[in-house]
Each structure stands twice: as C-alpha cells, then as structure tokens.
Design a protein around this motif. Structure first.
Motif, mmCIF file in Angstrom:
data_model
loop_
_atom_site.group_PDB
_atom_site.id
_atom_site.type_symbol
_atom_site.label_atom_id
_atom_site.label_comp_id
_atom_site.label_asym_id
_atom_site.label_seq_id
_atom_site.Cartn_x
_atom_site.Cartn_y
_atom_site.Cartn_z
ATOM 1 N N THR A 56 65.957 29.557 34.361
ATOM 2 C CA THR A 56 65.987 28.402 35.112
ATOM 3 C C THR A 56 64.919 27.384 34.333
ATOM 4 O O THR A 56 64.548 26.122 34.666
ATOM 5 C CB THR A 56 65.428 28.268 36.710
ATOM 6 N N ASN A 57 64.106 28.142 33.533
ATOM 7 C CA ASN A 57 63.046 27.285 32.570
ATOM 8 C C ASN A 57 63.878 26.545 31.583
ATOM 9 O O ASN A 57 63.111 25.540 31.026
ATOM 10 C CB ASN A 57 62.133 28.204 32.164
ATOM 11 N N PRO A 59 66.435 23.668 31.921
ATOM 12 C CA PRO A 59 67.103 22.992 32.782
ATOM 13 C C PRO A 59 68.399 22.459 32.174
ATOM 14 O O PRO A 59 69.321 22.475 33.219
ATOM 15 C CB PRO A 59 66.214 21.630 32.925
ATOM 16 N N ASN A 60 68.659 22.248 30.953
ATOM 17 C CA ASN A 60 70.040 21.849 30.675
ATOM 18 C C ASN A 60 70.971 23.032 30.795
ATOM 19 O O ASN A 60 72.016 22.696 31.319
ATOM 20 C CB ASN A 60 70.177 21.541 29.246
ATOM 21 N N THR A 62 70.805 25.521 32.881
ATOM 22 C CA THR A 62 70.685 25.824 34.283
ATOM 23 C C THR A 62 71.806 24.726 35.047
ATOM 24 O O THR A 62 72.497 25.328 35.619
ATOM 25 C CB THR A 62 69.476 25.667 34.981
ATOM 26 N N VAL A 63 71.534 23.487 34.769
ATOM 27 C CA VAL A 63 72.519 22.418 35.236
ATOM 28 C C VAL A 63 73.877 22.846 34.686
ATOM 29 O O VAL A 63 74.990 22.694 35.613
ATOM 30 C CB VAL A 63 72.113 21.018 34.978
#
Length: 149
Positions: A56-57, A59-60, A62-63
């Motif tokens: 999750t660190n 963000p790209n 993760t999304v």
C-alpha cells in the motif's frame, strides 16, 4: 430519409428460444458456476491484494489493483446473478488479467517494483487470464451450438 423499424422480429425468431435454452443449460452447468465463482473470488482478492501483500506504500499500483479487482469482481458477480444477460461480457476478464500482469512495470513510479508486487500481479493476472479464457470458451460453446442448427 426514414429507416424501417424492425422491432420484435428477432424476439419472435424460432431459434432465439432454443438459444436461450442452451445458454441457460450451459450457465447452470457445474463448469460455468465454478468459473463464475472463481472470477468473483479473483476479483475480491485482486482488490484486497495491496493490503494482503503489503504494498500500500505504492499508491498507484494500490489504486490500480483496487479498481481492476472491483471490476473483475463485479463481472464475476454479474455472471453469477444474470448469466443469460452477461455472458457476452465474459471476454473482458482476460484483458484485465493481462493488464494485471503488465501493470507492475507500467504503473509503479519507481519502475523498480518490489518482488512482492510483481509476483502477486503476475500470478493473479495469469489466473485471471485463464479464468477469462475459460469463461470465453463457455460463451463460444453456446454460440457455436446455437449456430449449428
């Protein structure tokens, strides 16, 4: 210029009822139920995988996984709930799996994606491609059988 309206002609075509019956038989088969359920589960896992694999660190990615997972999950749910209406959408799962396979190198900002991200997306992307191809195979089988008569 006025074009003739042909409403209802296909609905009354004699082969439509037979095609619906074959689709219903295929959609209620054990293979179809298994594939639809696995697509739904794959979508759920894809959506939660950033938290499971702890990336999750980034963000790209993760999304990306969240959006693709929700999309695959919704397609799986739609195939499960209304297969007669959604069977033509099954082909979308395979390209989404291919995108998952490629996304660690396309989406991550550092272009040196961690091994966990790469392994996760490669495995789940490959599985999603296989499930999408299986769903497409069921769809093609229905279409071919209805076209043989």
């Amino acid at each position: 210029m006025s074009y003739p309206q042909h409403t209802g002609e296909m609905a009354s075509h004699p082969e439509i009822a037979e095609m619906r019956e074959r689709l219903e038989r295929t959609a209620s088969s054990g293979q179809a139920i298994a594939v639809e359920g696995l697509i739904l589960l794959a979508g759920v896992y894809i959506a939660i995988s950033p938290w499971v694999v702890h990336f999750t660190n980034e963000p790209n990615i993760t999304v990306n996984n969240l959006v693709v997972g929700i999309t695959v999950g919704l397609i799986g749910l739609a195939l499960t709930l209304a297969p007669e209406r959604m069977f033509r959408l099954a082909w979308v799962v395979a390209p989404l799996g291919l995108w998952l396979l490629l996304s660690p190198w396309v989406v991550t900002a550092s272009h040196s994606a961690r091994a966990g991200i790469v392994w996760n997306n490669c495995w789940v992307g490959g599985a999603t491609i296989v499930l999408g191809l299986a769903a497409m195979g069921l769809t093609i089988g229905v279409t071919r059988r209805s076209g043989q008569r």
